[in-house]
Design a protein around this motif. Structure first.
Motif, PDB file in Angstrom:
ATOM      1  N   GLY A  21       0.790  -1.221   0.000  1.00  0.00           N
ATOM      2  CA  GLY A  21       0.000   0.000   0.000  1.00  0.00           C
ATOM      3  C   GLY A  21       0.826   1.277   0.000  1.00  0.00           C
ATOM      4  N   GLU A  22       2.144   1.158   0.164  1.00  0.00           N
ATOM      5  CA  GLU A  22       3.002   2.344   0.204  1.00  0.00           C
ATOM      6  C   GLU A  22       3.802   2.536  -1.087  1.00  0.00           C
ATOM      7  OE1 GLU A  22       3.750   2.726   5.006  1.00  0.00           O
ATOM      8  OE2 GLU A  22       5.434   2.137   3.749  1.00  0.00           O
ATOM      9  N   GLU A  23       3.430   1.834  -2.136  1.00  0.00           N
ATOM     10  CA  GLU A  23       4.189   1.919  -3.389  1.00  0.00           C
ATOM     11  C   GLU A  23       4.218   3.340  -3.954  1.00  0.00           C
ATOM     12  OE1 GLU A  23       2.542  -2.209  -2.908  1.00  0.00           O
ATOM     13  OE2 GLU A  23       1.635  -0.224  -2.864  1.00  0.00           O
ATOM     14  N   VAL A  24       3.088   4.005  -3.981  1.00  0.00           N
ATOM     15  CA  VAL A  24       3.007   5.342  -4.584  1.00  0.00           C
ATOM     16  C   VAL A  24       3.793   6.360  -3.759  1.00  0.00           C
ATOM     17  CG1 VAL A  24       1.444   7.227  -5.204  1.00  0.00           C
ATOM     18  CG2 VAL A  24       0.822   4.873  -5.735  1.00  0.00           C
ATOM     19  N   ILE A  25       3.595   6.380  -2.461  1.00  0.00           N
ATOM     20  CA  ILE A  25       4.303   7.353  -1.621  1.00  0.00           C
ATOM     21  C   ILE A  25       5.804   7.082  -1.618  1.00  0.00           C
ATOM     22  CG2 ILE A  25       3.976   6.147   0.598  1.00  0.00           C
ATOM     23  CD1 ILE A  25       3.957   9.960   0.064  1.00  0.00           C
ATOM     24  N   MET A  26       6.200   5.815  -1.644  1.00  0.00           N
ATOM     25  CA  MET A  26       7.631   5.502  -1.665  1.00  0.00           C
ATOM     26  C   MET A  26       8.271   5.913  -2.987  1.00  0.00           C
ATOM     27  SD  MET A  26       8.896   4.604   1.133  1.00  0.00           S
ATOM     28  CE  MET A  26      10.473   4.094   0.462  1.00  0.00           C
ATOM     29  N   GLU A  27       7.546   5.782  -4.085  1.00  0.00           N
ATOM     30  CA  GLU A  27       8.078   6.244  -5.364  1.00  0.00           C
ATOM     31  C   GLU A  27       8.307   7.751  -5.322  1.00  0.00           C
ATOM     32  OE1 GLU A  27       7.233   6.160 -10.154  1.00  0.00           O
ATOM     33  OE2 GLU A  27       5.678   5.440  -8.804  1.00  0.00           O
ATOM     34  N   LYS A  28       7.358   8.498  -4.755  1.00  0.00           N
ATOM     35  CA  LYS A  28       7.502   9.950  -4.643  1.00  0.00           C
ATOM     36  C   LYS A  28       8.666  10.316  -3.731  1.00  0.00           C
ATOM     37  CE  LYS A  28       2.703  10.975  -5.637  1.00  0.00           C
ATOM     38  NZ  LYS A  28       1.433  11.516  -5.166  1.00  0.00           N
ATOM     39  N   ILE A  29       8.775   9.649  -2.590  1.00  0.00           N
ATOM     40  CA  ILE A  29       9.866   9.933  -1.654  1.00  0.00           C
ATOM     41  C   ILE A  29      11.209   9.644  -2.308  1.00  0.00           C
ATOM     42  CG2 ILE A  29      10.999   9.122   0.463  1.00  0.00           C
ATOM     43  CD1 ILE A  29       8.183   8.734   1.658  1.00  0.00           C
ATOM     44  N   ALA A  30      11.336   8.475  -2.920  1.00  0.00           N
ATOM     45  CA  ALA A  30      12.622   8.086  -3.513  1.00  0.00           C
ATOM     46  C   ALA A  30      13.009   9.016  -4.657  1.00  0.00           C
ATOM     47  CB  ALA A  30      12.564   6.642  -3.999  1.00  0.00           C
ATOM     48  N   ASN A  31      12.073   9.331  -5.535  1.00  0.00           N
ATOM     49  CA  ASN A  31      12.391  10.231  -6.643  1.00  0.00           C
ATOM     50  C   ASN A  31      12.787  11.612  -6.140  1.00  0.00           C
ATOM     51  OD1 ASN A  31      12.121   8.431  -8.781  1.00  0.00           O
ATOM     52  ND2 ASN A  31       9.930   8.777  -8.932  1.00  0.00           N
ATOM     53  N   TRP A  32      12.084  12.142  -5.158  1.00  0.00           N
ATOM     54  CA  TRP A  32      12.422  13.442  -4.590  1.00  0.00           C
ATOM     55  C   TRP A  32      13.795  13.392  -3.918  1.00  0.00           C
ATOM     56  CZ3 TRP A  32      13.556  14.692   0.450  1.00  0.00           C
ATOM     57  CH2 TRP A  32      13.768  16.054   0.688  1.00  0.00           C
ATOM     58  N   ALA A  33      14.012  12.372  -3.094  1.00  0.00           N
ATOM     59  CA  ALA A  33      15.261  12.280  -2.321  1.00  0.00           C
ATOM     60  C   ALA A  33      16.481  12.102  -3.216  1.00  0.00           C
ATOM     61  CB  ALA A  33      15.173  11.133  -1.317  1.00  0.00           C
ATOM     62  N   LEU A  34      16.314  11.413  -4.321  1.00  0.00           N
ATOM     63  CA  LEU A  34      17.456  11.154  -5.201  1.00  0.00           C
ATOM     64  C   LEU A  34      17.686  12.271  -6.212  1.00  0.00           C
ATOM     65  CD1 LEU A  34      16.832   7.365  -5.714  1.00  0.00           C
ATOM     66  CD2 LEU A  34      18.549   8.445  -4.258  1.00  0.00           C
ATOM     67  N   THR A  35      16.822  13.280  -6.210  1.00  0.00           N
ATOM     68  CA  THR A  35      17.012  14.424  -7.110  1.00  0.00           C
ATOM     69  C   THR A  35      17.070  15.704  -6.272  1.00  0.00           C
ATOM     70  OG1 THR A  35      14.623  14.512  -7.555  1.00  0.00           O
ATOM     71  CG2 THR A  35      15.972  13.281  -9.112  1.00  0.00           C
ATOM     72  N   GLU A  36      15.950  16.347  -6.057  1.00  0.00           N
ATOM     73  CA  GLU A  36      15.912  17.624  -5.339  1.00  0.00           C
ATOM     74  C   GLU A  36      16.410  17.516  -3.903  1.00  0.00           C
ATOM     75  OE1 GLU A  36      11.825  18.971  -5.731  1.00  0.00           O
ATOM     76  OE2 GLU A  36      11.796  17.936  -7.647  1.00  0.00           O
ATOM     77  N   GLY A  37      15.947  16.523  -3.186  1.00  0.00           N
ATOM     78  CA  GLY A  37      16.350  16.356  -1.787  1.00  0.00           C
ATOM     79  C   GLY A  37      17.821  16.029  -1.645  1.00  0.00           C
ATOM     80  N   GLY A  38      18.322  15.188  -2.540  1.00  0.00           N
ATOM     81  CA  GLY A  38      19.747  14.851  -2.512  1.00  0.00           C
ATOM     82  C   GLY A  38      20.625  16.046  -2.812  1.00  0.00           C
ATOM     83  N   ARG A  39      20.201  16.858  -3.784  1.00  0.00           N
ATOM     84  CA  ARG A  39      20.948  18.072  -4.119  1.00  0.00           C
ATOM     85  C   ARG A  39      20.976  19.025  -2.923  1.00  0.00           C
ATOM     86  NH1 ARG A  39      18.239  19.680  -8.286  1.00  0.00           N
ATOM     87  NH2 ARG A  39      19.604  18.732  -9.824  1.00  0.00           N
ATOM     88  N   ALA A  40      19.833  19.225  -2.286  1.00  0.00           N
ATOM     89  CA  ALA A  40      19.763  20.130  -1.129  1.00  0.00           C
ATOM     90  C   ALA A  40      20.637  19.621   0.015  1.00  0.00           C
ATOM     91  CB  ALA A  40      18.313  20.274  -0.671  1.00  0.00           C
ATOM     92  N   GLU A  41      20.612  18.323   0.275  1.00  0.00           N
ATOM     93  CA  GLU A  41      21.429  17.740   1.347  1.00  0.00           C
ATOM     94  C   GLU A  41      22.915  17.909   1.033  1.00  0.00           C
ATOM     95  OE1 GLU A  41      21.914  16.178   5.008  1.00  0.00           O
ATOM     96  OE2 GLU A  41      19.926  16.378   4.127  1.00  0.00           O
ATOM     97  N   PHE A  42      23.302  17.679  -0.206  1.00  0.00           N
ATOM     98  CA  PHE A  42      24.694  17.827  -0.631  1.00  0.00           C
ATOM     99  C   PHE A  42      25.154  19.279  -0.466  1.00  0.00           C
ATOM    100  CE2 PHE A  42      28.098  18.416  -3.675  1.00  0.00           C
ATOM    101  CZ  PHE A  42      28.868  17.272  -3.509  1.00  0.00           C
ATOM    102  N   ASN A  43      24.339  20.205  -0.939  1.00  0.00           N
ATOM    103  CA  ASN A  43      24.692  21.624  -0.829  1.00  0.00           C
ATOM    104  C   ASN A  43      24.832  22.052   0.627  1.00  0.00           C
ATOM    105  OD1 ASN A  43      24.708  21.887  -3.602  1.00  0.00           O
ATOM    106  ND2 ASN A  43      22.638  22.718  -3.716  1.00  0.00           N
ATOM    107  N   LYS A  44      23.924  21.582   1.470  1.00  0.00           N
ATOM    108  CA  LYS A  44      23.950  21.925   2.893  1.00  0.00           C
ATOM    109  C   LYS A  44      25.197  21.373   3.581  1.00  0.00           C
ATOM    110  CE  LYS A  44      21.429  20.638   7.031  1.00  0.00           C
ATOM    111  NZ  LYS A  44      20.288  19.881   7.501  1.00  0.00           N
ATOM    112  N   ARG A  45      25.509  20.114   3.336  1.00  0.00           N
ATOM    113  CA  ARG A  45      26.632  19.470   4.019  1.00  0.00           C
ATOM    114  C   ARG A  45      27.996  19.953   3.548  1.00  0.00           C
ATOM    115  NH1 ARG A  45      25.851  15.044   7.164  1.00  0.00           N
ATOM    116  NH2 ARG A  45      23.702  14.375   7.339  1.00  0.00           N
ATOM    117  N   PHE A  46      28.116  20.261   2.256  1.00  0.00           N
ATOM    118  CA  PHE A  46      29.420  20.591   1.690  1.00  0.00           C
ATOM    119  C   PHE A  46      29.547  22.046   1.255  1.00  0.00           C
ATOM    120  CE2 PHE A  46      28.790  16.022   0.961  1.00  0.00           C
ATOM    121  CZ  PHE A  46      29.848  15.551   1.718  1.00  0.00           C
TER     122      PHE A  46
END
Length: 75
Positions: free
Chosen positions: A32-57
């Motif tokens: 039942g979490e397939e749709v939300i997990m797809e959204k989380i993973a896609n966000w985290a591996l693109t926009e969220g990952g970029r923001a985390e990288f910029n913040k940390r480094f």
């Protein structure tokens, strides 16, 4: 992976991120979490990952990132 873990905790999903193999991240998706997990993973591996990288480094990591998603019964 950090952005993904944070997002999963914030949303409160029961799915688990169980590992990484090269450039793949393996999840155990709760039924039942397939749709939300797809959204989380896609966000985290693109926009969220970029923001985390910029913040940390303290860098302006600004080029396109893409992710793809497949649901399998095994990896």
């Amino acid at each position: 992976m950090i952005a993904c873990s944070k997002a999963m905790k914030k949303v409160g999903v029961q799915s688990l991120m169980i590992g990484q193999i090269h450039d793949d991240i393996i999840f155990d998706i709760y039924p039942g979490e397939e749709v939300i997990m797809e959204k989380i993973a896609n966000w985290a591996l693109t926009e969220g990952g970029r923001a985390e990288f910029n913040k940390r480094f303290n860098l302006n990591f600004d080029f396109p990132l893409e992710s793809s998603w497949k649901i399998r019964t095994h990896w």
